[in-house]
Design a protein around this motif. Structure first.
Motif, PDB file in Angstrom:
ATOM      1  N   GLU A   1       0.938  -1.103  -0.090  1.00 48.38           N
ATOM      2  CA  GLU A   1       0.068   0.009  -0.197  1.00 48.38           C
ATOM      3  C   GLU A   1       0.892   1.313  -0.125  1.00 48.38           C
ATOM      4  N   MET A   2       2.000   1.207   0.678  1.00 49.34           N
ATOM      5  CA  MET A   2       2.904   2.444   0.768  1.00 49.34           C
ATOM      6  C   MET A   2       3.425   2.631  -0.617  1.00 49.34           C
ATOM      7  N   MET A   3       3.838   1.391  -1.363  1.00 40.53           N
ATOM      8  CA  MET A   3       4.407   1.605  -2.913  1.00 40.53           C
ATOM      9  C   MET A   3       3.294   2.374  -3.752  1.00 40.53           C
ATOM     10  N   ILE A   4       1.889   1.905  -3.467  1.00 46.35           N
ATOM     11  CA  ILE A   4       0.746   2.320  -4.313  1.00 46.35           C
ATOM     12  C   ILE A   4       0.728   3.675  -4.064  1.00 46.35           C
ATOM     13  N   PHE A   5       0.541   4.029  -2.960  1.00 55.26           N
ATOM     14  CA  PHE A   5       0.263   5.669  -2.582  1.00 55.26           C
ATOM     15  C   PHE A   5       1.575   6.477  -2.876  1.00 55.26           C
ATOM     16  N   ASP A   6       2.612   5.731  -2.828  1.00 53.15           N
ATOM     17  CA  ASP A   6       3.788   6.687  -3.391  1.00 53.15           C
ATOM     18  C   ASP A   6       3.766   7.061  -4.672  1.00 53.15           C
ATOM     19  N   GLU A   7       3.438   5.897  -5.551  1.00 53.36           N
ATOM     20  CA  GLU A   7       3.507   6.135  -7.003  1.00 53.36           C
ATOM     21  C   GLU A   7       2.173   6.672  -7.603  1.00 53.36           C
ATOM     22  N   ILE A   8       1.080   6.848  -6.982  1.00 49.12           N
ATOM     23  CA  ILE A   8      -0.112   7.385  -7.410  1.00 49.12           C
ATOM     24  C   ILE A   8      -0.636   8.308  -6.242  1.00 49.12           C
ATOM     25  N   PRO A   9      -0.050   9.587  -6.194  1.00 47.25           N
ATOM     26  CA  PRO A   9      -0.462  10.740  -5.049  1.00 47.25           C
ATOM     27  C   PRO A   9      -1.670  10.782  -4.784  1.00 47.25           C
ATOM     28  N   ASP A  10      -2.459  11.021  -5.872  1.00 48.62           N
ATOM     29  CA  ASP A  10      -3.937  11.597  -5.418  1.00 48.62           C
ATOM     30  C   ASP A  10      -4.729  10.445  -5.157  1.00 48.62           C
ATOM     31  N   LEU A  11      -4.294   9.225  -4.859  1.00 49.05           N
ATOM     32  CA  LEU A  11      -5.125   8.131  -4.662  1.00 49.05           C
ATOM     33  C   LEU A  11      -5.717   8.294  -3.301  1.00 49.05           C
ATOM     34  N   ARG A  12      -5.050   8.550  -2.273  1.00 49.10           N
ATOM     35  CA  ARG A  12      -5.666   8.781  -0.882  1.00 49.10           C
ATOM     36  C   ARG A  12      -6.939   9.681  -0.870  1.00 49.10           C
ATOM     37  N   ASP A  13      -6.904  10.907  -1.559  1.00 49.12           N
ATOM     38  CA  ASP A  13      -8.099  11.722  -1.835  1.00 49.12           C
ATOM     39  C   ASP A  13      -9.063  10.990  -2.399  1.00 49.12           C
ATOM     40  N   ARG A  14      -8.766  10.249  -3.507  1.00 51.31           N
ATOM     41  CA  ARG A  14      -9.925   9.592  -4.241  1.00 51.31           C
ATOM     42  C   ARG A  14     -10.732   8.584  -3.460  1.00 51.31           C
ATOM     43  N   LEU A  15      -9.726   7.910  -2.756  1.00 49.65           N
ATOM     44  CA  LEU A  15     -10.359   6.916  -1.640  1.00 49.65           C
ATOM     45  C   LEU A  15     -11.232   7.125  -0.751  1.00 49.65           C
ATOM     46  N   ALA A  16     -10.836   8.437  -0.469  1.00 49.62           N
ATOM     47  CA  ALA A  16     -11.618   8.929   0.773  1.00 49.62           C
ATOM     48  C   ALA A  16     -13.221   9.246   0.110  1.00 49.62           C
ATOM     49  N   ALA A  17     -13.034   9.732  -1.086  1.00 50.91           N
ATOM     50  CA  ALA A  17     -14.272  10.027  -1.884  1.00 50.91           C
ATOM     51  C   ALA A  17     -15.010   8.887  -2.638  1.00 50.91           C
ATOM     52  N   ASP A  18     -14.595   7.599  -2.238  1.00 49.01           N
ATOM     53  CA  ASP A  18     -15.204   6.689  -3.017  1.00 49.01           C
ATOM     54  C   ASP A  18     -16.224   5.837  -2.159  1.00 49.01           C
ATOM     55  N   ASP A  19     -17.437   6.572  -2.345  1.00 51.49           N
ATOM     56  CA  ASP A  19     -18.587   6.093  -1.685  1.00 51.49           C
ATOM     57  C   ASP A  19     -19.187   4.614  -2.040  1.00 51.49           C
ATOM     58  N   ALA A  20     -18.930   4.485  -3.253  1.00 53.23           N
ATOM     59  CA  ALA A  20     -19.234   2.984  -3.935  1.00 53.23           C
ATOM     60  C   ALA A  20     -18.346   1.888  -3.432  1.00 53.23           C
ATOM     61  N   GLY A  21     -17.275   2.356  -3.384  1.00 56.05           N
ATOM     62  CA  GLY A  21     -16.104   1.136  -2.861  1.00 56.05           C
ATOM     63  C   GLY A  21     -15.480   0.315  -3.956  1.00 56.05           C
ATOM     64  N   THR A  22     -15.827   0.995  -5.013  1.00 55.24           N
ATOM     65  CA  THR A  22     -15.179   0.365  -6.375  1.00 55.24           C
ATOM     66  C   THR A  22     -13.582   0.673  -6.203  1.00 55.24           C
ATOM     67  N   LEU A  23     -12.999   1.780  -5.952  1.00 52.69           N
ATOM     68  CA  LEU A  23     -11.625   1.987  -5.879  1.00 52.69           C
ATOM     69  C   LEU A  23     -10.992   1.271  -4.721  1.00 52.69           C
ATOM     70  N   ALA A  24     -11.694   1.167  -3.655  1.00 51.92           N
ATOM     71  CA  ALA A  24     -11.096   0.287  -2.548  1.00 51.92           C
ATOM     72  C   ALA A  24     -10.986  -1.221  -2.931  1.00 51.92           C
ATOM     73  N   ALA A  25     -11.815  -1.885  -3.629  1.00 44.02           N
ATOM     74  CA  ALA A  25     -11.885  -3.124  -4.076  1.00 44.02           C
ATOM     75  C   ALA A  25     -10.778  -3.147  -5.085  1.00 44.02           C
ATOM     76  N   LYS A  26     -10.420  -1.953  -6.179  1.00 49.33           N
ATOM     77  CA  LYS A  26      -9.411  -2.281  -6.806  1.00 49.33           C
ATOM     78  C   LYS A  26      -7.877  -2.195  -6.143  1.00 49.33           C
ATOM     79  N   ILE A  27      -7.965  -1.277  -5.068  1.00 52.21           N
ATOM     80  CA  ILE A  27      -6.871  -1.408  -4.603  1.00 52.21           C
ATOM     81  C   ILE A  27      -6.239  -2.766  -3.767  1.00 52.21           C
ATOM     82  N   ALA A  28      -7.273  -3.181  -3.360  1.00 54.05           N
ATOM     83  CA  ALA A  28      -7.328  -4.578  -2.517  1.00 54.05           C
ATOM     84  C   ALA A  28      -6.751  -5.609  -3.543  1.00 54.05           C
ATOM     85  N   LEU A  29      -7.327  -5.421  -4.760  1.00 54.33           N
ATOM     86  CA  LEU A  29      -7.003  -6.547  -5.896  1.00 54.33           C
ATOM     87  C   LEU A  29      -5.450  -6.286  -6.047  1.00 54.33           C
TER      88      LEU A  29
END
Length: 150
Positions: A33-61
């Motif tokens: 997760e640290m590697m993912i968030f380092d390479e894609i900086p805006d991912l934390r903000d997008r994850l916070a706004a992910d009401d449907a949970g689709t981005l969270a499922a993609k990150i988990a995959l």
């Protein structure tokens, strides 16, 4: 707190080798997760706004796939042979797998990319015929006056 959990890894695990303890899995998930968030900086903000949970499922995959790379062949063994005859025991290690590193692939980056970046193409096939600029022009004169006319 990682998006995937050790239970996520255990539910999807299909290899015959056993998985390590949950604490070890959790540490690798945190690294992924640290590697993912380092390479894609805006991912934390997008994850916070992910009401449907689709981005969270993609990150988990993606986390599962990255951590699976480590656990599939942790010793990096490419080939092993044993003989009973002269007590031969031989092991070949794959140099490319000795590093045991997690890699965020271009496919992972594309899956987690922001926006609707889609591939596009240009249709190079011929379209409807274009009207000739000479359409309707009487080249040989009026009907019946040119060659072959009646």
């Amino acid at each position: 707190m990682t998006t995937a959990t050790p239970e996520t890894i255990r539910q999807r695990w299909i290899a015959t080798s056993p998985l390590p303890d949950d604490e070890v899995i959790q540490n690798y998930l945190a690294d992924a997760e640290m590697m993912i968030f380092d390479e894609i900086p805006d991912l934390r903000d997008r994850l916070a706004a992910d009401d449907a949970g689709t981005l969270a499922a993609k990150i988990a995959l993606v986390e599962f796939q990255m951590v699976s790379q480590i656990f599939r062949n942790p010793d990096g063994i490419r080939q092993r042979s044993q003989s009973a005859g002269s007590y031969t025991d031989q092991t070949t290690y794959g140099v490319e797998t000795l590093a045991g590193e997690m890699v965020l692939t271009p496919a992972h980056r594309a899956m987690l990319a922001s926006g609707a970046k889609r591939a596009y193409g240009v249709d190079m096939t011929a379209g409807p015929p274009v009207a000739s600029p000479l359409a309707g022009v009487l080249i040989n004169g009026p009907l019946g006056t040119g060659p072959g006319g009646r």
